[in-house]
Scaffold this motif. Structure first.
Motif, PDB file in Angstrom:
ATOM      1  N   GLU A 209       0.739  -1.594   0.382  1.00 41.82           N
ATOM      2  CA  GLU A 209       0.357  -0.116   0.020  1.00 41.82           C
ATOM      3  C   GLU A 209       1.004   1.442   0.008  1.00 41.82           C
ATOM      4  O   GLU A 209       1.768   1.218   0.483  1.00 41.82           O
ATOM      5  CB  GLU A 209      -0.879  -0.296   0.657  1.00 41.82           C
ATOM      6  CG  GLU A 209      -1.956  -1.070   1.308  1.00 41.82           C
ATOM      7  CD  GLU A 209      -2.873  -1.651   0.493  1.00 41.82           C
ATOM      8  OE1 GLU A 209      -3.410  -0.472  -0.297  1.00 41.82           O
ATOM      9  OE2 GLU A 209      -3.859  -2.575   0.027  1.00 41.82           O
ATOM     10  N   LEU A 210       0.279   2.194  -0.695  1.00 47.25           N
ATOM     11  CA  LEU A 210       1.370   3.376  -0.633  1.00 47.25           C
ATOM     12  C   LEU A 210       1.215   4.363   0.788  1.00 47.25           C
ATOM     13  O   LEU A 210       2.069   4.863   0.805  1.00 47.25           O
ATOM     14  CB  LEU A 210       0.711   4.675  -2.025  1.00 47.25           C
ATOM     15  CG  LEU A 210       0.894   4.187  -3.396  1.00 47.25           C
ATOM     16  CD1 LEU A 210       0.759   4.861  -4.473  1.00 47.25           C
ATOM     17  CD2 LEU A 210       2.970   3.643  -3.638  1.00 47.25           C
ATOM     18  N   GLU A 211      -0.160   3.972   1.266  1.00 45.63           N
ATOM     19  CA  GLU A 211      -0.060   4.671   2.647  1.00 45.63           C
ATOM     20  C   GLU A 211       1.198   4.510   3.288  1.00 45.63           C
ATOM     21  O   GLU A 211       2.182   4.938   3.772  1.00 45.63           O
ATOM     22  CB  GLU A 211      -1.462   4.457   3.620  1.00 45.63           C
ATOM     23  CG  GLU A 211      -1.348   4.696   4.935  1.00 45.63           C
ATOM     24  CD  GLU A 211      -3.242   4.300   5.020  1.00 45.63           C
ATOM     25  OE1 GLU A 211      -3.445   5.112   5.645  1.00 45.63           O
ATOM     26  OE2 GLU A 211      -3.348   3.832   4.493  1.00 45.63           O
ATOM     27  N   GLY A 212       1.700   3.272   3.319  1.00 43.00           N
ATOM     28  CA  GLY A 212       3.041   2.488   4.535  1.00 43.00           C
ATOM     29  C   GLY A 212       4.535   2.076   3.986  1.00 43.00           C
ATOM     30  O   GLY A 212       4.843   1.542   3.995  1.00 43.00           O
ATOM     31  N   LEU A 213       3.969   3.348   2.190  1.00 42.34           N
ATOM     32  CA  LEU A 213       5.935   2.666   1.548  1.00 42.34           C
ATOM     33  C   LEU A 213       5.909   4.029   1.678  1.00 42.34           C
ATOM     34  O   LEU A 213       5.521   5.301   1.467  1.00 42.34           O
ATOM     35  CB  LEU A 213       4.979   2.095   0.024  1.00 42.34           C
ATOM     36  CG  LEU A 213       6.165   1.859  -0.656  1.00 42.34           C
ATOM     37  CD1 LEU A 213       6.343  -0.123  -0.137  1.00 42.34           C
ATOM     38  CD2 LEU A 213       4.948   1.644  -2.554  1.00 42.34           C
ATOM     39  N   ALA A 214       7.180   3.578   1.935  1.00 47.05           N
ATOM     40  CA  ALA A 214       8.799   4.689   1.438  1.00 47.05           C
ATOM     41  C   ALA A 214       9.181   4.388   0.906  1.00 47.05           C
ATOM     42  O   ALA A 214      10.209   3.536   0.728  1.00 47.05           O
ATOM     43  CB  ALA A 214       9.228   4.751   3.136  1.00 47.05           C
ATOM     44  N   VAL A 215       9.275   5.517  -0.774  1.00 45.12           N
ATOM     45  CA  VAL A 215      10.428   5.496  -1.388  1.00 45.12           C
ATOM     46  C   VAL A 215      11.504   6.588  -0.964  1.00 45.12           C
ATOM     47  O   VAL A 215      11.780   7.766  -1.229  1.00 45.12           O
ATOM     48  CB  VAL A 215       9.963   5.718  -2.788  1.00 45.12           C
ATOM     49  CG1 VAL A 215      11.143   5.350  -4.147  1.00 45.12           C
ATOM     50  CG2 VAL A 215       8.331   5.297  -3.083  1.00 45.12           C
ATOM     51  N   ILE A 216      12.751   5.908  -1.388  1.00 44.94           N
ATOM     52  CA  ILE A 216      14.996   6.894  -0.471  1.00 44.94           C
ATOM     53  C   ILE A 216      15.386   6.295  -1.630  1.00 44.94           C
ATOM     54  O   ILE A 216      15.359   5.000  -2.523  1.00 44.94           O
ATOM     55  CB  ILE A 216      14.621   5.899   1.091  1.00 44.94           C
ATOM     56  CG1 ILE A 216      13.517   6.028   1.792  1.00 44.94           C
ATOM     57  CG2 ILE A 216      16.241   5.859   0.684  1.00 44.94           C
ATOM     58  CD1 ILE A 216      14.091   4.995   2.749  1.00 44.94           C
ATOM     59  N   ASN A 217      15.360   7.824  -2.150  1.00 47.08           N
ATOM     60  CA  ASN A 217      16.201   7.732  -3.538  1.00 47.08           C
ATOM     61  C   ASN A 217      18.090   7.224  -2.407  1.00 47.08           C
ATOM     62  O   ASN A 217      18.482   7.426  -2.140  1.00 47.08           O
ATOM     63  CB  ASN A 217      16.523   8.802  -4.751  1.00 47.08           C
ATOM     64  CG  ASN A 217      17.222   8.951  -4.670  1.00 47.08           C
ATOM     65  OD1 ASN A 217      18.189   7.811  -6.111  1.00 47.08           O
ATOM     66  ND2 ASN A 217      17.621  10.359  -5.241  1.00 47.08           N
ATOM     67  N   ILE A 218      18.636   6.435  -3.976  1.00 43.23           N
ATOM     68  CA  ILE A 218      19.754   5.878  -3.539  1.00 43.23           C
ATOM     69  C   ILE A 218      21.429   6.395  -4.264  1.00 43.23           C
ATOM     70  O   ILE A 218      20.699   5.957  -5.807  1.00 43.23           O
ATOM     71  CB  ILE A 218      19.952   3.903  -3.244  1.00 43.23           C
ATOM     72  CG1 ILE A 218      19.071   3.404  -2.337  1.00 43.23           C
ATOM     73  CG2 ILE A 218      21.490   3.715  -3.742  1.00 43.23           C
ATOM     74  CD1 ILE A 218      18.947   2.153  -3.146  1.00 43.23           C
ATOM     75  N   ARG A 219      21.952   6.800  -3.924  1.00 42.47           N
ATOM     76  CA  ARG A 219      22.747   7.430  -4.506  1.00 42.47           C
ATOM     77  C   ARG A 219      23.825   6.540  -5.330  1.00 42.47           C
ATOM     78  O   ARG A 219      24.108   5.528  -5.238  1.00 42.47           O
ATOM     79  CB  ARG A 219      23.906   8.342  -3.407  1.00 42.47           C
ATOM     80  CG  ARG A 219      23.388   9.595  -3.090  1.00 42.47           C
ATOM     81  CD  ARG A 219      24.251   9.889  -1.755  1.00 42.47           C
ATOM     82  NE  ARG A 219      25.130  10.622  -2.778  1.00 42.47           N
ATOM     83  CZ  ARG A 219      26.190  11.211  -1.799  1.00 42.47           C
ATOM     84  NH1 ARG A 219      26.385  11.419  -0.763  1.00 42.47           N
ATOM     85  NH2 ARG A 219      27.706  11.873  -3.111  1.00 42.47           N
ATOM     86  N   ASP A 220      23.818   7.043  -6.871  1.00 43.75           N
ATOM     87  CA  ASP A 220      25.003   6.015  -7.202  1.00 43.75           C
ATOM     88  C   ASP A 220      26.393   5.717  -6.666  1.00 43.75           C
ATOM     89  O   ASP A 220      26.794   6.905  -6.722  1.00 43.75           O
ATOM     90  CB  ASP A 220      24.924   6.887  -8.598  1.00 43.75           C
ATOM     91  CG  ASP A 220      24.293   7.268  -9.391  1.00 43.75           C
ATOM     92  OD1 ASP A 220      23.257   5.759  -8.978  1.00 43.75           O
ATOM     93  OD2 ASP A 220      23.704   7.502 -10.846  1.00 43.75           O
ATOM     94  N   LEU A 221      26.760   4.752  -6.063  1.00 43.23           N
ATOM     95  CA  LEU A 221      27.911   4.857  -5.868  1.00 43.23           C
ATOM     96  C   LEU A 221      28.449   3.379  -6.204  1.00 43.23           C
ATOM     97  O   LEU A 221      27.753   1.951  -5.725  1.00 43.23           O
ATOM     98  CB  LEU A 221      27.970   4.358  -4.181  1.00 43.23           C
ATOM     99  CG  LEU A 221      27.912   6.055  -3.298  1.00 43.23           C
ATOM    100  CD1 LEU A 221      27.247   5.323  -2.011  1.00 43.23           C
ATOM    101  CD2 LEU A 221      28.835   6.666  -3.371  1.00 43.23           C
ATOM    102  N   GLY A 222      30.175   3.717  -6.709  1.00 50.70           N
ATOM    103  CA  GLY A 222      30.262   1.887  -7.624  1.00 50.70           C
ATOM    104  C   GLY A 222      29.283   1.079  -8.486  1.00 50.70           C
ATOM    105  O   GLY A 222      29.055   1.681  -9.387  1.00 50.70           O
ATOM    106  N   PRO A 223      29.165   0.187  -8.347  1.00 52.84           N
ATOM    107  CA  PRO A 223      28.379  -0.561  -9.076  1.00 52.84           C
ATOM    108  C   PRO A 223      27.263  -0.794  -9.190  1.00 52.84           C
ATOM    109  O   PRO A 223      26.431  -0.450 -10.017  1.00 52.84           O
ATOM    110  CB  PRO A 223      28.808  -2.074  -8.688  1.00 52.84           C
ATOM    111  CG  PRO A 223      28.778  -2.350  -7.129  1.00 52.84           C
ATOM    112  CD  PRO A 223      29.945  -1.195  -7.267  1.00 52.84           C
ATOM    113  N   VAL A 224      26.544   0.072  -7.689  1.00 53.64           N
ATOM    114  CA  VAL A 224      25.431   0.320  -7.716  1.00 53.64           C
ATOM    115  C   VAL A 224      24.155   1.595  -8.409  1.00 53.64           C
ATOM    116  O   VAL A 224      25.204   2.810  -7.878  1.00 53.64           O
ATOM    117  CB  VAL A 224      24.725   0.002  -6.106  1.00 53.64           C
ATOM    118  CG1 VAL A 224      23.406   0.570  -6.399  1.00 53.64           C
ATOM    119  CG2 VAL A 224      25.169  -1.205  -5.641  1.00 53.64           C
TER     120      VAL A 224
END
Length: 714
Positions: A209-224
């Motif tokens: 559910e979007l109500e309980g979902l947290a979306v976190i941006n991840i910085r580009d580090l190494g292979p990720v």
């Protein structure tokens, strides 16, 4: 010595290589090294026991600490989520005013083209009446397997979808290819099917559910690179996009969906934005016109409908999250049962009106079931320290949630892993009979306890009972393979094999107490090897009969003195003949040949071993072997009697024949009848065939030692 050794090994600067070098220089011979090795091994076992005791003493503290950590983690996550919601709410309130224009603090922040694009996205993608989005969502039924429950909601539409790669949150390794589907109220993840079935390309995994979902941006580090994180207690998932533009589209789509959802909840009565932001003077927010009156009436009616749902039902999803975080599964299951009873008694109109709430609660119940199933799943890195109690607890709770079949399957797999672990703990050192006694004492009570647990947790469940029967048969097959590997070896004697088979047969009767009889299947697993052992023993006995026949001179045995007679009497008593003194004359002479005495001992010992092993289906096979062996000995007696070489020993030969027929064969008949509860007709026929050999012998009375009663044979 033990304390000194432990201090030396536990010293900070201890070096194993230096210690071994000094030890080899100070010791003499391999015996001292072996003793030192045994001391180190004893110290290791003592240390392991000490560590286990410490773990057991602090086990409850570990559990309480884990609960506290999980509870704090859930609280921090909920706090972060509440702050995010409040921030979004404040932004929404600032953007919307009663007069239709933006708040003064926000004027000039957004560019006109950005705002137009935002409005277009809201109007096209997030309108609940959007037929195109609804059609796209319905089309998922043909592509995603197991997503029927997702499409049920009539207010749900598809906003955005795309392929991504899921990464492991701990080490950022690729787990597999997935496809994400962003809906107006939730986010669905599906995995790719390795083998496509028609139009089906994906397998449903989870819905958040979007109500309980947290979306976190991840910085580009190494292979990720191009990745973002989804946090939904208790899950955390990392998804990687193909490029930066895809990642930007996903993040913007999440923001738009959450923005629209919050805006819809905060201001459901506000109309869409007008084409221009000019102030409409004809609109008076304080005037009581018909539309405003209708709005009030609608609000009152909506409030009355909302009051028909108890407050505890609205809070079920949050309460279940708290219970799962605290590992209070009993309360979570009780709440799920209470909620199920409420929806069962609710009217169809009430269910349709609160369909979204019901779907949200069902999603929490599915997550609870998955957590309980993980308690039963066995993996290489998962310990079995929980034992049968923890497994039974999870199984009982899953059965209450209506997951009896899955719970039974996972419970039996857990029992298989626990049984395998326990069997591995048994050392194979020592005699084969002792090891088989240990594994049979462990295996059959374990299977019986599993059956009782199945009957207790799943009463009158025929499916689970059938699954237990299949599981038991498979485990008995594995046990049979292990038994054959350790017992039927080239170095095992027939006596050892017979004792092991008798142990297995006696312990397998424990399963009959729970209504499960696998004796026939177990004997069928061992029949081939048992018959091979009997054939090998028969060949050895037949060969020994031939060798002794060549050396037989038909002379009585001289035991020298009375002590020799006493030892001889004890030996004969061990094989079942309680008194042999009738065959003794002149104090130390026995009226039997050494061939007859050795054959009697070997035959009666073989008889006892043979009667321990076969089942009722193998009785004819065993009878033929017993008959062949005894007949070979009597043939030797007959050939000696008929040949002219031993005419002077005819009477002595007849007395030996009488001992074989009237004592040894009669004792064999008695033992067979005691084991099978019926006589063996082959023995009677053999006795009648060779009875003529004993016609010239004197009537000799000997006492036969029987486990049932004392009887005399002539």
């Amino acid at each position: 010595m033990s304390d000194l050794l432990s201090r030396k090994l536990g010293a900070p600067g201890f070096a194993a290589e230096i210690y071994v070098k000094e030890l080899t220089q100070s010791t003499v011979g391999g015996h001292d090294l072996l003793q030192h090795r045994q001391k180190i091994q004893a110290l290791s076992e003592e240390t392991n026991q000490y560590l286990k005791k410490n773990v057991y003493q602090n086990y409850m503290q570990f559990i309480e600490t884990a609960k506290e950590i999980s509870y704090l983690e859930s609280e921090m996550y909920q706090l972060s989520h509440l702050l995010t919601e409040q921030r979004s709410l404040i932004v929404t309130l600032l953007e919307n005013s009663l007069l239709g224009d933006k708040a003064p603090g926000l004027r000039g922040v957004e560019k006109p083209e950005t705002k137009a694009k935002f409005n277009a996205e809201i109007a096209v993608n997030l309108n609940v009446n959007n037929q195109e989005g609804r059609k796209r969502l319905t089309a998922l039924l043909e592509k995603v397997e197991g997503c029927a429950s997702v499409v049920e909601s009539l207010t749900r539409i598809l906003i955005h979808e795309g392929d991504m790669v899921e990464l492991d949150p701990s080490d950022n390794c690729a787990i597999g290819r997935v496809r994400g589907f962003l809906l107006n109220d939730s986010f669905m993840i599906a995995s790719w099917l390795p083998n496509k079935r028609g139009n089906m390309r994906y397998q449903y995994q989870a819905l958040y559910e979007l109500e309980g979902l947290a979306v976190i941006n991840i910085r580009d580090l190494g292979p990720v690179k191009y990745a973002f994180k989804l946090m939904m207690f208790p899950d955390t998932r990392v998804l990687q996009c193909a490029n930066s533009s895809d990642k930007k589209e996903w993040l913007e789509a999440f923001d738009l969906a959450k923005h629209f959802k919050i805006k819809k909840e905060v201001s459901p009565t506000l109309s869409a934005e007008t084409k221009d932001n000019s102030y409409d003077e004809s609109f008076n927010p304080f005037a009581e016109d018909e539309s405003f009156t209708g709005f009030q009436n609608g609000s009152e009616s909506s409030q009355e409908v909302a009051e028909s749902i108890p407050d505890w039902v609205v809070e079920v999803a949050d309460d279940m999250d708290v219970y799962v975080a605290q590992r209070d599964f009993e309360e979570a299951v009780s709440l799920a049962e209470k909620t199920r009873d409420f929806w069962d008694g609710a009217s169809p109109s009430l269910i349709n009106l609160h369909r979204d709430l019901k779907l949200k609660i069902d999603s929490r119940i599915r997550q609870l079931s998955e957590v309980l199933m993980n308690e039963l799943r066995v993996s290489p890195d998962k310990s079995l320290q929980g034992g049968p109690r923890a497994a039974s607890r999870a199984v009982l709770l899953l059965s209450r949630l209506g997951q009896a079949s899955q719970a039974c399957d996972l419970f039996l797999k857990h029992r298989s892993a626990l049984l395998k672990h326990n069997l591995r703990q048994l050392k194979t050192e020592g005699a084969t009979t002792l090891y088989i006694k240990r594994i049979t004492s462990l295996f059959f009570p374990f299977v019986a306890d599993t059956g009782r647990e199945i009957s207790r947790v799943f009463p009158k469940n025929k499916v689970c009972a059938s699954a237990f029967v299949v599981w038991s048969r498979n485990e008995v097959g594995k046990f049979g393979n292990n038994f054959r590997k350790h017992v039927f070896t080239s170095g095992s004697t027939l006596t050892t094999v017979a004792e092991c088979v008798a142990l297995v047969r006696s312990h397998s009767e424990q399963l009959i107490e729970i209504g499960l009889d696998l004796t026939f299947y177990l004997e069928n697993e061992l029949r081939g090897q048992v018959e091979r052992c009997l054939r090998d023993a028969r060949e050895k006995l037949m060969e020994s009969i031939k060798l002794r026949a060549l050396e037989d001179k038909w002379r009585p045995v001289n035991l020298v003195n009375k002590s020799g007679i006493a030892r001889f009497a004890d030996d004969m008593s061990e094989i079942g003949i309680a008194s042999i003194h009738s065959w003794v004359y002149d104090e130390c002479w026995v009226a039997l040949t050494s061939n007859t005495i050795n054959f009697s001992k070997a035959y009666l010992t073989f008889l006892d071993d043979a009667l321990k092993m076969p089942s009722a289906d193998s009785n004819i096979f065993v009878d033929d072997i017993l008959l062949d062996i005894f007949q070979a000995q009597l043939k030797h007696v007959e050939n000696s009697f008929r040949s002219g070489k031993y005419k002077g020993e005819a009477k002595f030969i007849s007395r030996n024949a009488s001992f074989l027929l009237h004592t040894v064969l009669a004792l064999a008949q008695l033992r067979v009848s005691e084991v099978r509860l019926h006589p063996c007709p082959s023995f009677s026929k053999l006795r009648s065939e060779f009875e003529w050999l004993a016609y010239d012998s004197q009537k000799i009375t000997t006492t036969i030692k029987s486990p049932v009663s004392d009887q005399s044979f002539i």
